[in-house]
Scaffold this active site. Structure first.
Site, PDB file in Angstrom:
ATOM      1  N   SER A 125       1.011  -1.270  -0.132  1.00 16.91           N
ATOM      2  CA  SER A 125       0.043   0.036   0.088  1.00 16.91           C
ATOM      3  C   SER A 125       0.853   1.128  -0.051  1.00 16.91           C
ATOM      4  O   SER A 125       1.710   1.422  -0.980  1.00 16.91           O
ATOM      5  CB  SER A 125      -1.102  -0.048   1.248  1.00 16.91           C
ATOM      6  OG  SER A 125      -1.877   0.964   0.988  1.00 16.91           O
ATOM      7  N   ASP A 266      -8.036  -5.551  -6.354  1.00 19.45           N
ATOM      8  CA  ASP A 266      -7.851  -4.245  -5.574  1.00 19.45           C
ATOM      9  C   ASP A 266      -8.660  -3.135  -6.088  1.00 19.45           C
ATOM     10  O   ASP A 266      -8.570  -2.796  -7.235  1.00 19.45           O
ATOM     11  CB  ASP A 266      -6.167  -4.149  -5.708  1.00 19.45           C
ATOM     12  CG  ASP A 266      -6.023  -3.010  -4.615  1.00 19.45           C
ATOM     13  OD1 ASP A 266      -6.640  -2.287  -3.949  1.00 19.45           O
ATOM     14  OD2 ASP A 266      -4.671  -3.097  -4.119  1.00 19.45           O
ATOM     15  N   HIS A 298      -8.006  -4.842  -1.762  1.00 20.57           N
ATOM     16  CA  HIS A 298      -6.566  -4.293  -1.271  1.00 20.57           C
ATOM     17  C   HIS A 298      -5.963  -4.982  -0.018  1.00 20.57           C
ATOM     18  O   HIS A 298      -4.722  -5.135  -0.147  1.00 20.57           O
ATOM     19  CB  HIS A 298      -6.989  -2.919  -0.890  1.00 20.57           C
ATOM     20  CG  HIS A 298      -5.530  -2.069  -0.726  1.00 20.57           C
ATOM     21  ND1 HIS A 298      -4.711  -1.948  -1.537  1.00 20.57           N
ATOM     22  CD2 HIS A 298      -5.232  -1.554   0.516  1.00 20.57           C
ATOM     23  CE1 HIS A 298      -3.860  -1.407  -1.074  1.00 20.57           C
ATOM     24  NE2 HIS A 298      -4.073  -1.001   0.163  1.00 20.57           N
TER      25      HIS A 298
END
Length: 329
Positions: A125, A266, A298
């Protein structure tokens, strides 16, 4: 494998906005003693921290794919994330900060530790976005970077979601809880929630109770200034900002190997963005691309441990012959 929270103070750090301020940074070291083995830097996610053994125990440790018997594992907290629980170390002027400032803070920490070369940088991330920022700013720092569920820039979609997060953090009566609940909806997918809950009810729909739990849970371990800061950092990520948004031009001075890992479902860092980066760079750079196949969106890099292990094992094996120790000049 035991580690303790270490601290470094940067008394007069100059931000890209021009403001100077004292910055307090915490970090942890796991595995082999520093300067005795190749270093792997692990950058944490948005509300994560340097305790990688807590949130990635299936990946990092003795005999794990990131083997603490073979590597020195270093993880640095994003300054102002509050993990050291020192109120005076929080950052309130979050609007003065960009993610590239964090890249420069991390580099100063590495200099203090006399670390001039990192065998592999791994980050999920925002931690992966930070790898891109560090690579562009310090072209010779990494041998390999492995951004996971990340991108070299904040897309319009990410900026839009960060904008909503900021409004919730600024206007809600329960800002941390409400922002976290909103975030959980784009960290997962409709399929994931259906698989997990299937409209089941206890005292209420279980999906609502689950969201409430995550909101309250984050409030216990995170502060409002920290949340506003990391949200700002995510929204301002753009490793190629000084290069007319041309990532090929931005990494022209680096020989870093790039190993991308995306997630096919995602909904935050869309896999197509990484595919386009791969296609753009494949004829010019040592770059490879893999996808995690998951319904969980995600957060799959924190859920699909088997797939993450397989991909990281392959990537680390590919670059293992180049693992080396480099002394600071």
């Amino acid at each position: 494998m035991s580690a303790s929270l270490n601290h470094i103070k940067l008394p007069d750090f100059k931000l890209s906005s021009g403001k100077e301020q004292a910055v307090h940074v915490s970090y942890q070291i796991f595995g082999c003693q520093l300067h005795t083995a190749p270093i792997i830097l692990i950058n944490h996610a948005l509300t994560g921290n340097s305790s990688v053994l807590d949130w990635w125990s299936e990946i990092v440790g003795s005999g794990k794919v990131i083997d603490s018997n073979r590597y020195t594992v270093l993880s640095i907290d994003i300054p102002g994330n509050g993990f050291d629980e020192e109120v005076d170390h929080l950052i309130y002027n979050y609007q003065d900060w960009r993610l590239n400032d964090v890249a420069r803070v991390f580099y100063q920490v590495l200099k203090e530790l006399r670390v001039c070369y990192i065998h592999a940088g791994i980050g999920g991330s925002i931690g992966g976005c930070l790898l891109w920022e560090m690579t562009v700013t310090y072209p010779e720092l990494f041998g390999t970077i492995i951004p996971i569920a990340a991108d070299w820039k904040a897309t319009d979609w990410i900026i839009a979601n960060c904008h909503i997060q900021q409004r919730l953090l600024s206007n809600s009566i329960q800002p941390i809880e409400d922002a976290r609940q909103h975030a959980m909806t784009f960290y997962r997918t409709a399929q994931s929630l259906r698989f997990k809950f299937n409209r089941e009810i206890s005292t209420d729909f279980k999906v609502k109770l689950w969201l409430n739990y995550h909101g309250k849970s984050l409030k216990k371990r995170f502060t409002l200034p920290a949340y506003k800061l990391v949200n700002q950092l995510l929204a301002t990520s753009n490793a190629a900002q000084k290069y007319d948004d041309n990532i090929l031009k931005a990494i022209a001075d680096s020989e870093v190997k790039i190993r991308l890992i995306a997630i096919n479902s995602d909904g935050l860092f869309i896999a197509q963005e990484d595919r386009e980066t791969f296609e753009l760079l494949r004829d010019y750079r040592d770059i490879k691309y893999n996808e995690i196949d998951s319904i969980h969106g995600h957060d799959a890099f924190l859920i699909e441990h088997r797939q993450v292990n397989q991909i990281l094992k392959k990537y680390l094996k590919e670059v293992e012959p180049t693992a080396s120790l480099k002394a600071c000049v």
